[in-house]
Design a protein around this motif. Structure first.
Motif, PDB file in Angstrom:
ATOM      1  N   ASP A 395       0.845  -1.194   0.000  1.00  0.00           N
ATOM      2  CA  ASP A 395       0.000   0.000   0.000  1.00  0.00           C
ATOM      3  C   ASP A 395       0.881   1.245   0.000  1.00  0.00           C
ATOM      4  O   ASP A 395       2.087   1.154  -0.191  1.00  0.00           O
ATOM      5  N   ILE A 396       0.268   2.397   0.253  1.00  0.00           N
ATOM      6  CA  ILE A 396       0.988   3.665   0.138  1.00  0.00           C
ATOM      7  C   ILE A 396       1.564   4.080   1.490  1.00  0.00           C
ATOM      8  O   ILE A 396       0.828   4.226   2.461  1.00  0.00           O
ATOM      9  N   GLY A 397       2.864   4.294   1.527  1.00  0.00           N
ATOM     10  CA  GLY A 397       3.529   4.734   2.749  1.00  0.00           C
ATOM     11  C   GLY A 397       4.987   4.351   2.658  1.00  0.00           C
ATOM     12  O   GLY A 397       5.443   3.838   1.635  1.00  0.00           O
ATOM     13  N   CYS A 398       5.740   4.584   3.737  1.00  0.00           N
ATOM     14  CA  CYS A 398       7.153   4.189   3.749  1.00  0.00           C
ATOM     15  C   CYS A 398       7.294   2.722   3.369  1.00  0.00           C
ATOM     16  O   CYS A 398       8.260   2.320   2.729  1.00  0.00           O
ATOM     17  N   TYR A 399       6.323   1.914   3.796  1.00  0.00           N
ATOM     18  CA  TYR A 399       6.436   0.470   3.625  1.00  0.00           C
ATOM     19  C   TYR A 399       6.343   0.019   2.170  1.00  0.00           C
ATOM     20  O   TYR A 399       6.549  -1.149   1.885  1.00  0.00           O
ATOM     21  N   THR A 400       6.043   0.941   1.259  1.00  0.00           N
ATOM     22  CA  THR A 400       6.143   0.594  -0.166  1.00  0.00           C
ATOM     23  C   THR A 400       7.595   0.231  -0.482  1.00  0.00           C
ATOM     24  O   THR A 400       7.878  -0.530  -1.402  1.00  0.00           O
ATOM     25  N   LEU A 401       8.528   0.792   0.318  1.00  0.00           N
ATOM     26  CA  LEU A 401       9.951   0.500   0.117  1.00  0.00           C
ATOM     27  C   LEU A 401      10.295  -0.947   0.469  1.00  0.00           C
ATOM     28  O   LEU A 401      11.416  -1.402   0.217  1.00  0.00           O
ATOM     29  N   GLY A 402       9.356  -1.683   1.026  1.00  0.00           N
ATOM     30  CA  GLY A 402       9.543  -3.121   1.254  1.00  0.00           C
ATOM     31  C   GLY A 402       9.668  -3.890  -0.046  1.00  0.00           C
ATOM     32  O   GLY A 402       9.956  -5.085  -0.044  1.00  0.00           O
ATOM     33  N   ASN A 403       9.463  -3.180  -1.168  1.00  0.00           N
ATOM     34  CA  ASN A 403       9.606  -3.861  -2.471  1.00  0.00           C
ATOM     35  C   ASN A 403      11.067  -4.067  -2.836  1.00  0.00           C
ATOM     36  O   ASN A 403      11.396  -4.912  -3.659  1.00  0.00           O
ATOM     37  N   VAL A 410       6.745  -6.630  -1.741  1.00  0.00           N
ATOM     38  CA  VAL A 410       5.570  -5.898  -2.210  1.00  0.00           C
ATOM     39  C   VAL A 410       5.291  -6.327  -3.647  1.00  0.00           C
ATOM     40  O   VAL A 410       6.026  -5.973  -4.559  1.00  0.00           O
ATOM     41  N   ASP A 411       4.230  -7.115  -3.830  1.00  0.00           N
ATOM     42  CA  ASP A 411       3.882  -7.595  -5.169  1.00  0.00           C
ATOM     43  C   ASP A 411       2.985  -6.611  -5.908  1.00  0.00           C
ATOM     44  O   ASP A 411       2.982  -6.577  -7.141  1.00  0.00           O
ATOM     45  N   THR A 412       2.178  -5.846  -5.155  1.00  0.00           N
ATOM     46  CA  THR A 412       1.312  -4.858  -5.796  1.00  0.00           C
ATOM     47  C   THR A 412       1.264  -3.596  -4.949  1.00  0.00           C
ATOM     48  O   THR A 412       1.443  -3.640  -3.735  1.00  0.00           O
ATOM     49  N   CYS A 413       1.040  -2.471  -5.614  1.00  0.00           N
ATOM     50  CA  CYS A 413       0.767  -1.204  -4.920  1.00  0.00           C
ATOM     51  C   CYS A 413      -0.006  -0.347  -5.898  1.00  0.00           C
ATOM     52  O   CYS A 413       0.413  -0.191  -7.043  1.00  0.00           O
ATOM     53  N   LEU A 414      -1.158   0.182  -5.465  1.00  0.00           N
ATOM     54  CA  LEU A 414      -1.988   0.944  -6.399  1.00  0.00           C
ATOM     55  C   LEU A 414      -2.338   2.329  -5.849  1.00  0.00           C
ATOM     56  O   LEU A 414      -1.897   3.332  -6.386  1.00  0.00           O
TER      57      LEU A 414
END
Lengths: 609, 206
Positions: A395-403, A410-414
């Motif tokens: 999802d949207i946040g710092c944790y998008t950097l988990g990709n 992170v397989d998806t983020c929209l």
């Protein structure tokens, strides 16, 4: 009047305060965030300010206060407007009493956004007038005028700066507090024919809005910030007479570059892209053969000028995006604008110093901070689900950097809250996949709850992982409903995430400290084995808001050089010095997480000792 | 007379404070200032830059290539990344000590900045290139946190900013918290008090 060095967002905030804003609401989003923060810091006792739970709530709160006659400001980034669009589209039909400015910051590039959407299109779509500042000083003055226009015409208005206005600084002239306008809301006056939207009311309102906007085209043609700068030098001497049309920061860049030359073509500065200052544009187009439009995001000025040339049957060639003379995506850097101008004017770019063969500087992608609890949460899930068929919706946040490698989780983020729904959709098509949705605490409150209810109601199989770091970290640590603090400085009852989830009907809701690896892995394994919708709340504060612990140390005697700590978690605090694994004491937050996965027990020290 | 300055480095090195100090000192002299900063996610270990412009009749805060009078680099690789902004006879003041990318360990990169410094020495004539051994200076000062004012001190000494050391010192008083003021002042004047040091640290290569 005095002079201050202000960030664009701060200048907008100070302008709103000078205009007597009584209520400001918003949801954090780069590049808009500092506006509301500056108001909170500088407000008088009569100004109310809140971080709302999301942009829709913020829009409605601001609208209600404007119904009551207050001057209100609502702030968000461009994609936030999508969330707030439902109230917005109807609000235009109902109108407002107190001045209401909808600040939406656009982000050409994009530098920190999912899309390059253009709020000027939202303006014409929702039929709201739109103000588009070209500099920090102008933003300060223009927002005050925006409040006046809003009140005079009974409509909310857009104020649309872009990143290079929001995050620019300038020494600007600002009013002293005793020069601020005092504005007092008279209160809500009941009138159901005015404040209750009905088809009959909407029919009448639609006609009124169109009539008003036609009128505003003329009003804006007289508005001093829409301006024609005359040609200089022998620019008009050639066989082809040229002009430039520009708005926002692009206009400032054009003016800066034209200033360097003896001759310059005429320039139309568009400060109100909607309703478009048609009469002024006609005056500008008169006698010209070619006009180049320089703007970011969508070709709004260009399309307006093309419409005008069609409507009045002018033989002016309008160039820009649609003629492929300017680029489709990305920001207008000064170099890019210079290239457009040189090409359009048939000039050669002045030669730059020859810098030879330039060695490539290192790439520096942003990474999760040392000691970040998100790293630990992702690692625990990865470890627990090793070898299983899984999908990890982010999802949207710092944790998008988990990709990023090595986590790769992170397989998806929209968009805000979407991971919850995406995971359900994937599960429907692949029931043998164990679906996980990761969502931060602020995002949970903003837009994840409905998605979780959907999963419960429709009996999906889903593990929701809430990454609760007790703040809105990505945008600079704003409070949210779970923190128990408000922007007014009050202590509020913290909204309990676990209680919400249980209230929805989840029976497996477990709160775990992700920094304790074994417990975290165990919780994930048990959650994944349960049927239905389950939730794990990984609760550990953001590493940037707590005091770092003592840096860890690696015992060189014990280290077997397997590099597991490097290869599996990718913490910036662990570095290689001459081939040896070491802790960088300047980076290490002392969280102690890496010590738990060292097979040789070589890492020690840190917070717990 | 307009001045165009690029400050660049890695998130957390304090470029923004250096940029603010120059801006405040220029404003004290009645000059107008504009700047553009990197704000947001890039601050987390990413490369950051400021464009700072001083003068009358400025319209936009951003610079084109070949316009900067000064590049004040906090990291040699970042100085090279921003070198295209330097005008023909512009000045470069840079820290020579590399900051490894946070991903260097993972990718096995052996970046140490030496290629960057070698390139700068080759490209920029010696009287316009000031190399500062930031690490040594910070060790002598006994604080890892004042690289920004050490470099700013070196930049002011070159004279390119048109500002005197006193101009910066004056604004430091109101912009730096009292408990850190003495240390920052010492760091800012590091090269003034270490005359030999200036040559030791900010070697002028001929």
């Amino acid at each position: 009047m005095h002079r201050e060095f202000l960030m664009g967002n701060a200048a907008i905030a100070m302008g709103a305060l000078a205009a007597g804003v009584e209520l400001t609401s918003g949801y954090p989003g780069t590049p808009s965030t500092e506006t509301l923060e500056t108001i909170a810091k500088n407000r008088g006792p009569d100004t109310y300010v809140e971080w709302s739970v999301n942009e829709k709530a913020a829009m409605e709160v601001a609208a209600g206060a404007a119904y009551a006659g207050a001057r209100t400001l609502v702030t968000m980034k461009q994609v936030g407007l999508n969330v707030a669009s439902d109230p917005l589209m109807s609000l235009e039909y109902v109108g407002i009493k107190g001045g209401m400015v909808v600040l939406v910051a656009d982000d050409p590039g994009p530098i920190s956004s999912q899309t390059e959407q253009d709020t000027r299109h939202y303006a014409s779509f929702s039929k709201l007038p739109c103000f588009d500042p070209t500099s920090v000083q102008e933003a300060y003055e223009m927002i005050q005028e925006a409040f006046d226009f809003s009140e005079r015409y009974g409509t909310p208005v857009f104020f649309r700066p872009t990143t290079r206005i929001c995050h620019a600084y300038a020494s600007i002239d600002v009013l002293d507090p005793d020069q601020y306008r005092k504005h007092r809301a008279e209160g809500f006056v009941k009138d159901s024919r005015r404040w209750v939207i009905f088809p009959r009311l909407s029919y009448a309102a639609h006609q009124k809005i169109e009539k008003r906007n036609a009128e505003l085209k003329d009003v804006f043609s007289e508005y001093g910030r829409n301006e024609i700068f005359p040609a200089r030098g022998d620019a008009e001497a050639g066989p082809v007479r040229r002009g430039i049309a520009a708005g926002g920061i692009s206009c400032a860049l054009v003016r800066d570059i034209l200033e360097e030359k003896e001759t310059a073509p005429t320039l139309l500065k568009v400060a109100t892209p909607y309703p478009f200052p048609e009469r002024l544009a006609l005056q500008f187009l008169e006698g010209l053969d070619e006009v180049l439009c320089i703007e970011e995001l969508d070709p709004v000025i260009e399309e307006e000028l093309i419409q005008i040339t069609g409507k009045y049957q002018l033989s002016v060639r309008i160039l820009g995006r649609l003629s492929e003379d300017t680029q489709v995506a990305g920001e207008n850097t000064p170099d890019r604008v210079r290239g457009y101008l040189d090409h359009f004017m048939g000039r050669e770019r002045e030669a730059l110093p020859d810098r030879g063969e330039i060695p490539a500087p290192p790439v520096r992608p942003p990474v999760l901070c040392a000691g970040c609890p998100h790293r630990s949460s992702f690692y625990a899930v990865k470890k627990a689900m090793k070898g299983k068929k899984t999908i990890f919706c982010g999802d949207i946040g710092c944790y998008t950097l988990g990709n990023a490698m090595p986590l790769d989780m992170v397989d998806t983020c929209l968009c805000m809250g979407a991971g919850i729904g995406i995971a359900q959709g994937v599960y429907r098509m692949e029931p043998d996949t164990t679906a996980f949705a990761f969502v931060g605490d602020s995002t949970f409150f903003a837009s994840a709850i409905t998605g979780i209810i959907n999963a419960v109601y429709n009996q999906a199989e889903l593990t929701v992982v809430i990454l609760d770091n007790s703040t809105t970290a990505m945008t600079g640590h704003q409070p949210h409903p779970g923190t128990g603090k408000t922007m007014m400085g009050d202590v509020a009852a913290a909204v309990d995430i676990a209680a919400i989830l249980r209230g929805i009907g989840l029976t497996f809701v477990e709160t775990v400290d992700p920094m304790k690896l074994d417990q975290a892995v165990d919780a994930v394994k048990r959650a994944a084995a349960e049927k239905g919708v389950k939730a794990i709340i990984f609760k550990s504060p953001c590493a940037a808001i707590i005091k770092p612990g003592k840096p860890l140390e690696i015992d060189p005697e014990k280290c077997i050089g397997c590099r597991k700590c490097i290869k599996e978690i990718g913490c910036p605090g662990i570095v290689l010095e001459n081939g040896k694994v070491c802790i960088d004491p300047a980076q290490c937050a002392g969280c102690g997480f890496c010590a738990q996965l060292c097979p040789a027990g070589a890492i020690g020290g840190g917070r717990d000792e | 007379m307009n001045k165009n300055i690029v400050l660049c480095g890695v998130g957390g090195q304090g470029t923004v404070l250096a940029s603010r100090l120059i801006a405040a000192a220029a404003m004290e002299k009645g000059l107008k200032v504009m700047s553009a900063e990197t704000i947001g996610m890039a601050q987390r270990g990413g490369n950051v830059f400021s464009n700072l412009r001083i003068g009358e009749n400025l319209k936009a805060p951003l610079l084109s290539s070949g316009q900067a009078d000064l590049i004040l680099g906090f990291e040699p690789g970042e100085t090279v990344r921003m070198l295209h902004y330097l005008k023909k006879d512009g000045i470069v003041v840079t820290n020579t000590r590399a900051v490894k990318p946070t991903t260097a360990t993972l990718t096995g990169s052996d970046y140490d900045g030496s290629d960057m410094v070698a390139y700068l020495k080759k490209q920029i004539s010696p009287e316009r290139l000031f190399l500062v051994d930031g690490e040594q200076a910070l060790r002598d000062l006994g604080s890892p946190r004042v690289l920004n004012v050490v470099l700013l001190g070196a930049a002011v000494r070159t004279g390119v900013l048109g500002l005197k050391a006193e101009d910066i010192e004056k604004v430091m008083e109101s912009m730096i918290r009292p408990q850190f003021l003495e240390l920052n002042r010492k760091a800012f004047l590091f090269f003034n008090h270490n005359h030999l040091g200036f040559y030791r640290y900010a070697a002028i290569f001929s």
